[in-house]
Design a protein around this motif. Structure first.
Motif: not given
Length: 582
Positions: A154-179
């Motif tokens: 429901q919550i995926l929060s990864l802010s304030g890091n050094r992640f690079n690359g593209q946002i994976s379309p697979a995150l679109g599978n998280l149908r219950n995600l609120l944040q």
């Protein structure tokens, strides 16, 4: 009496049973979960929080292990390690062993600053996880597409890091995600269309990355969205009209991108929006009158675009009943005068810099509410003396780069003001005193102010004092040593005489010192070697003599910082002659 005996005996019996259990080798938590946690502890080479020092003994579920909670059967279901600043905190990596905590529902490891490495692929096995919060660490690499398997998230929060690359379309599978919060990373590429599948999403924050491409129309499908922040990326193209269908949206921040075209008139349909930030783009055309129909809007920022014309006063005069903060600065607007619907409102923040305003400074009919005011880069000529005095809540005033001609000693200020910027006007007379003990910033450079540098009393909070490019004479007063919090001191391009006070060396926070183009004499005091924070210094074009104090920070500045003096010598200038005795 018998009841009292039971009150004494029951705790004793529980203590005995717990002790017996411990001695029999039966742990209070799953051995597999305990091993997984100790695997994480082993991967942390430094911990200044002290959290992991509590991870001792067999029972990780008793409450003694900081941040660890358990559910039925002694299985760890919560791991919550959160800090809010300080020194090193935790240094290390995320151990793959955490991926074996198969009953984990909440994982929060945030604010540790120096936890680096990648998110282990093993995390894809945490199928019961509802919250994954890894903010404010030093994690890197790409965000694993395998996180798309965490269907209960429901919550995926990864802010304030050094992640690079593209946002994976697979995150679109998280149908219950609120944040979904991926802000403050190094992400590139477009927003995948699959993000439009997150129909339950309430909050989406992708700000402060390097994302590019157009803002996808599919975001308009997120009808439950209340918070959409795409600030400071490289998005181009137009604002999608589909966003205007997000009727529950409370904040829309698209500022600091490369958006073009007009602001859609359909923006009127965003009935719940209270914060609208479209500044720092390349938007063109007129400001649509339909914005006035946003009855919940309290913060409007359209600054630094290419918007033209004037404001539809009739529409705005009747609309925006909730407006408190407005910023229209640095467009191609030709307002002439501050619109009456702004002057007559009870506003807290008014920013109209560079709006081609002219003549006398405006009369705000409800000045008590103003906290910040920016009327810089206009063509105001008069009215400064009593203009600010009635603004009882004013903290910051910027009226720089206008044509205001007045005696600076007649300018009356409210008692609570902390920042005053009047640089680049036609002010004259003497700056008799710094009028407020709350004052932190005084910028009056590039005027025609004369007289002496004012005296300073103990306890002043001044951080920035810029008197450059005036006609100020006399000595630097000894009372300058009372400015213990000073960070910038610029008195360049004046007529100041005398020596440089040794007390300047007590400014431990000073990072900018400019004494250039005056008539200062004597030596540069050795005490300035104690100002370790100094990043800019200039003693150029005075009448200084003697050896430049040798050591950081003074000997790391370029020769130009000491040029055109009477007889300065020593690094970075040529060596001193022996006969000088230096």
């Amino acid at each position: 009496m018998q009841f009292v005996m039971w009150l004494v005996l029951v705790p004793m019996m529980l203590t005995f049973l717990k002790s017996a259990s411990s001695q029999s080798g039966i742990p209070g938590c799953s051995p597999a979960d305990r091993a997984a946690l100790l695997g994480f502890k082993a991967s942390i080479v430094k911990d200044t929080t002290g959290f992991l020092s509590t991870w001792t003994g067999d029972d990780c579920c008793s409450g003694g292990w900081e941040g660890v909670e358990c559910g039925e059967g002694g299985r760890v279901n919560r791991l919550m390690l959160q800090s809010h600043g300080g020194g090193v905190l935790m240094k290390g990596v995320l151990s793959p062993s955490l991926g074996t905590l198969h009953f984990l529902e909440i994982m929060v490891i945030s604010g540790m600053r120096r936890i680096a490495g990648k998110i282990p692929e093993s995390f894809s096995g945490l199928t019961l996880l509802t919250q994954l919060v890894l903010d404010d660490n030093s994690l890197q690499g790409t965000i694993p597409s395998s996180l798309g398997k965490l269907r209960n998230l429901q919550i995926l929060s990864l802010s304030g890091n050094r992640f690079n690359g593209q946002i994976s379309p697979a995150l679109g599978n998280l149908r219950n995600l609120l944040q979904l919060n991926l802000a403050k990373n190094l992400l590139t590429g477009p927003i995948p269309q699959a993000v439009g599948n997150l129909r339950s999403l309430h909050s989406l924050d992708l700000s402060f990355n390097m994302l590019s491409g157009s803002i996808p129309d599919s975001l308009g499908q997120l009808q439950n969205l209340t918070y959409l922040v795409l600030t400071r990326n490289q998005f181009s193209g137009q604002i999608p009209v589909s966003l205007c269908s997000l009727v529950r949206l409370s904040e829309l921040s698209l500022d600091q991108n490369r958006l073009v075209g007009r602001i859609p008139a359909q923006i009127r349909d965003m009935k719940s929006v209270s914060v609208l930030r479209l500044g720092f783009n390349k938007l063109t055309g007129q400001i649509p009158g339909s914005i006035s129909e946003l009855h919940s809007l309290w913060n409007l920022n359209l600054s630094r675009n290419l918007l033209t014309g004037s404001l539809p006063d009739a529409a705005f005069a009747k609309g925006l009943p909730s407006i408190l903060s407005i910023d229209l600065s640095y467009n191609d607007l030709d307002l002439g005068a501050v619109p009456s619907w702004i002057r007559n409102r009870q506003l807290s923040d008014v920013h109209l810099a560079g709006c081609k305003l002219r003549g006398v400074l405006p009369n705000f009919t409800k000045p008590d509410s103003l906290a910040t005011l920016d009327l810089s880069d206009n063509y105001f000529t008069t009215g400064i003396s009593s203009f600010l005095a009635s603004m009882a809540s004013l903290r910051t005033a910027k009226i720089s780069n206008n044509l205001i001609k007045a005696d600076v000693s007649t300018v009356r200020l409210p008692g609570q003001i902390s920042s005053l910027d009047l640089h680049s006007n036609l002010l004259f007379g003497s700056l008799l005193r710094i009028p407020s003990r709350y004052m932190e910033v005084v910028e009056v450079s590039n005027n025609q102010i004369s007289g002496r540098i004012p005296e300073f009393v103990v306890g002043m909070k001044l951080k920035v004092l810029n008197l450059a490019s005036n006609k100020i004479s006399g000595h630097i007063p000894d009372s300058v040593s009372n400015l213990a919090k000073l960070e910038k001191f610029d008195i360049s391009r004046n007529l100041i005489t005398g020596t440089i006070p040794a007390s300047l060396g007590s400014f431990v926070r000073l990072h900018w010192l400019d004494l250039s183009r005056n008539e200062l004499t004597g030596r540069i005091p050795d005490s300035l070697l104690g100002v370790k924070a100094l990043r800019h210094a200039s003693f150029r074009a005075n009448r200084l003599c003697g050896k430049i104090p040798q050591g950081k920070p003074l000997n790391i500045f370029p020769p130009v910082a000491y040029a055109h003096n009477l007889c300065l010598c020593g690094k970075p200038l040529p060596p001193c002659k022996r006969k000088m005795g230096q």
